[in-house]
Design a protein around this motif. Structure first.
Motif, PDB file in Angstrom:
ATOM      1  N   TRP A   1       0.831  -1.204   0.000  1.00 30.74           N
ATOM      2  CA  TRP A   1       0.000   0.000   0.000  1.00 30.74           C
ATOM      3  C   TRP A   1       0.869   1.259   0.000  1.00 30.74           C
ATOM      4  O   TRP A   1       0.606   2.199  -0.758  1.00 30.74           O
ATOM      5  CB  TRP A   1      -0.942  -0.018   1.195  1.00 30.74           C
ATOM      6  N   LEU A   2       1.904   1.279   0.842  1.00 26.19           N
ATOM      7  CA  LEU A   2       2.786   2.449   0.902  1.00 26.19           C
ATOM      8  C   LEU A   2       3.504   2.665  -0.429  1.00 26.19           C
ATOM      9  O   LEU A   2       3.651   3.802  -0.885  1.00 26.19           O
ATOM     10  CB  LEU A   2       3.789   2.308   2.047  1.00 26.19           C
ATOM     11  N   ALA A   3       3.941   1.577  -1.058  1.00 25.92           N
ATOM     12  CA  ALA A   3       4.585   1.694  -2.375  1.00 25.92           C
ATOM     13  C   ALA A   3       3.594   2.240  -3.409  1.00 25.92           C
ATOM     14  O   ALA A   3       3.947   3.076  -4.245  1.00 25.92           O
ATOM     15  CB  ALA A   3       5.137   0.335  -2.811  1.00 25.92           C
ATOM     16  N   SER A   4       2.358   1.774  -3.348  1.00 26.66           N
ATOM     17  CA  SER A   4       1.321   2.247  -4.275  1.00 26.66           C
ATOM     18  C   SER A   4       1.044   3.735  -4.064  1.00 26.66           C
ATOM     19  O   SER A   4       0.888   4.487  -5.038  1.00 26.66           O
ATOM     20  CB  SER A   4       0.044   1.427  -4.067  1.00 26.66           C
ATOM     21  N   LEU A   5       0.959   4.161  -2.810  1.00 29.11           N
ATOM     22  CA  LEU A   5       0.730   5.593  -2.528  1.00 29.11           C
ATOM     23  C   LEU A   5       1.848   6.448  -3.126  1.00 29.11           C
ATOM     24  O   LEU A   5       1.578   7.494  -3.723  1.00 29.11           O
ATOM     25  CB  LEU A   5       0.650   5.842  -1.023  1.00 29.11           C
ATOM     26  N   GLU A   6       3.079   6.005  -2.960  1.00 24.56           N
ATOM     27  CA  GLU A   6       4.225   6.766  -3.471  1.00 24.56           C
ATOM     28  C   GLU A   6       4.224   6.792  -4.997  1.00 24.56           C
ATOM     29  O   GLU A   6       4.363   7.835  -5.620  1.00 24.56           O
ATOM     30  CB  GLU A   6       5.528   6.145  -2.962  1.00 24.56           C
ATOM     31  N   ARG A   7       4.053   5.627  -5.589  1.00 20.96           N
ATOM     32  CA  ARG A   7       4.157   5.479  -7.041  1.00 20.96           C
ATOM     33  C   ARG A   7       2.980   6.145  -7.781  1.00 20.96           C
ATOM     34  O   ARG A   7       3.176   6.847  -8.760  1.00 20.96           O
ATOM     35  CB  ARG A   7       4.242   3.992  -7.372  1.00 20.96           C
ATOM     36  N   GLN A   8       1.768   5.917  -7.306  1.00 22.54           N
ATOM     37  CA  GLN A   8       0.592   6.370  -8.047  1.00 22.54           C
ATOM     38  C   GLN A   8       0.059   7.736  -7.618  1.00 22.54           C
ATOM     39  O   GLN A   8      -0.599   8.419  -8.407  1.00 22.54           O
ATOM     40  CB  GLN A   8      -0.523   5.333  -7.916  1.00 22.54           C
ATOM     41  N   HIS A   9       0.313   8.122  -6.367  1.00 21.48           N
ATOM     42  CA  HIS A   9      -0.303   9.348  -5.858  1.00 21.48           C
ATOM     43  C   HIS A   9       0.702  10.374  -5.341  1.00 21.48           C
ATOM     44  O   HIS A   9       0.304  11.444  -4.883  1.00 21.48           O
ATOM     45  CB  HIS A   9      -1.308   9.015  -4.746  1.00 21.48           C
ATOM     46  N   GLY A  10       1.988  10.034  -5.348  1.00 19.60           N
ATOM     47  CA  GLY A  10       2.987  10.976  -4.860  1.00 19.60           C
ATOM     48  C   GLY A  10       2.882  11.241  -3.373  1.00 19.60           C
ATOM     49  O   GLY A  10       3.233  12.308  -2.901  1.00 19.60           O
ATOM     50  N   ILE A  11       2.399  10.249  -2.626  1.00 20.89           N
ATOM     51  CA  ILE A  11       2.249  10.396  -1.175  1.00 20.89           C
ATOM     52  C   ILE A  11       3.308   9.534  -0.500  1.00 20.89           C
ATOM     53  O   ILE A  11       3.423   8.344  -0.782  1.00 20.89           O
ATOM     54  CB  ILE A  11       0.835   9.981  -0.722  1.00 20.89           C
ATOM     55  N   GLY A  12       4.075  10.149   0.378  1.00 15.22           N
ATOM     56  CA  GLY A  12       5.142   9.438   1.081  1.00 15.22           C
ATOM     57  C   GLY A  12       4.913   9.420   2.572  1.00 15.22           C
ATOM     58  O   GLY A  12       3.993  10.050   3.094  1.00 15.22           O
ATOM     59  N   VAL A  13       5.767   8.702   3.266  1.00 18.79           N
ATOM     60  CA  VAL A  13       5.693   8.573   4.718  1.00 18.79           C
ATOM     61  C   VAL A  13       6.691   9.549   5.327  1.00 18.79           C
ATOM     62  O   VAL A  13       7.867   9.539   4.982  1.00 18.79           O
ATOM     63  CB  VAL A  13       6.023   7.126   5.154  1.00 18.79           C
ATOM     64  N   SER A  14       6.219  10.380   6.244  1.00 15.27           N
ATOM     65  CA  SER A  14       7.129  11.315   6.905  1.00 15.27           C
ATOM     66  C   SER A  14       7.501  10.840   8.307  1.00 15.27           C
ATOM     67  O   SER A  14       8.507  11.265   8.848  1.00 15.27           O
ATOM     68  CB  SER A  14       6.519  12.711   6.968  1.00 15.27           C
TER      69      SER A  14
END
Length: 175
Positions: free
Chosen positions: A132-145
Motif C-alpha cells: 500500500w505504501l509503495a502504491s501511494l508513493e508510485r501512483q499518488h505521490g504520497i510518502g511517509v514522513s
C-alpha cells in the motif's frame, strides 16, 4: 523417511508371539510395545517439527522486514510539504480509496494541517502495508514522513502509527 504403519507392526508382533514359547512371549511383547510406542511418537513428532520450522522461518522473515522498516529515517529530507495551491485530491480521499484494495482498516485518522495525515493501524498485514505504501508513493505521490512499527503476537501482523504527506504531485496534476 517413510515409517511403517502401527497396525502392520502390531500384526507382525502377534504372529511372532504365536511361534515363541510362553516364557519368550512376555519380553517379546514388551519390546514390541516399546517399539510401537516409539513409532507412534515419531509419526506425531515429525510433522509437528516441520510445521514449527516453517513458523520459525516466517517469523524470521517478518523480523527482518521490521528491522528494515525501523531503519528508515523518521523524517526524510526529500519529502517537502506541497504548495497550498495544489488541486490534487485530499490525502483523506486518497487513503480512503486505496486502503481497501490492500485490506487495511484504520483505527484513527488525524489531519495535521492541510499537508499531513496521521494514521493508526492495528494488526495490519505487514506485506499488504508495504504494498500500500509503495502504491501511494508510485501512483499518488504520497510518502511517509514518520512511522512507528510494533510487532504483534501474530507473525506477519503489526501495529503501525504513521504520518503521510504528499511528496510530489501525481503525473498530470498541475499547481
Amino acid at each position: 523417511m517413510r515409517l511403517p504403519e502401527a497396525g502392520s507392526v502390531w500384526r507382525e508382533l502377534r504372529a511372532a508371539s504365536r511361534i515363541r514359547s510362553a516364557g519368550q512371549q512376555a519380553p517379546l511383547m514388551q519390546t514390541g510395545a516399546a517399539l510401537l510406542f516409539c513409532l507412534l511418537m515419531l509419526n506425531a513428532a515429525l510433522p509437528a517439527q516441520r510445521w514449527l520450522g516453517a513458523q520459525r522461518e516466517a517469523h524470521r522473515e517478518a523480523r527482518a522486514l521490521l528491522s528494515r522498516v525501523a531503519a528508515l529515517p523518521r523524517q526524510p529530507a526529500a519529502l517537502q510539504p506541497p504548495d497550498s495551491a495544489v488541486t490534487a485530491p485530499s490525502l483523506v480521499a486518497v487513503v480512503n480509496q486505496t486502503a481497501p484494495e490492500f485490506d487495511l482498516v484504520f483505527g484513527d485518522f488525524r489531519p495535521e494541517g492541510d499537508a499531513r495525515l496521521a494514521l493508526d493501524l492495528r494488526g495490519a498485514d505487514f506485506d499488504a502495508l508495504l504494498g500500500w505504501l509503495a502504491s501511494l508513493e508510485r501512483q499518488h505521490g504520497i510518502g511517509v514522513s514518520a512511522v512507528d512499527v510494533r510487532p504483534t503476537d501474530t507473525p506477519g501482523r503489526v501495529d503501525v502509527g504513521l504520518t503521510v504527506m504528499r511528496a510530489q504531485l501525481p503525473q498530470g496534476i498541475r499547481q
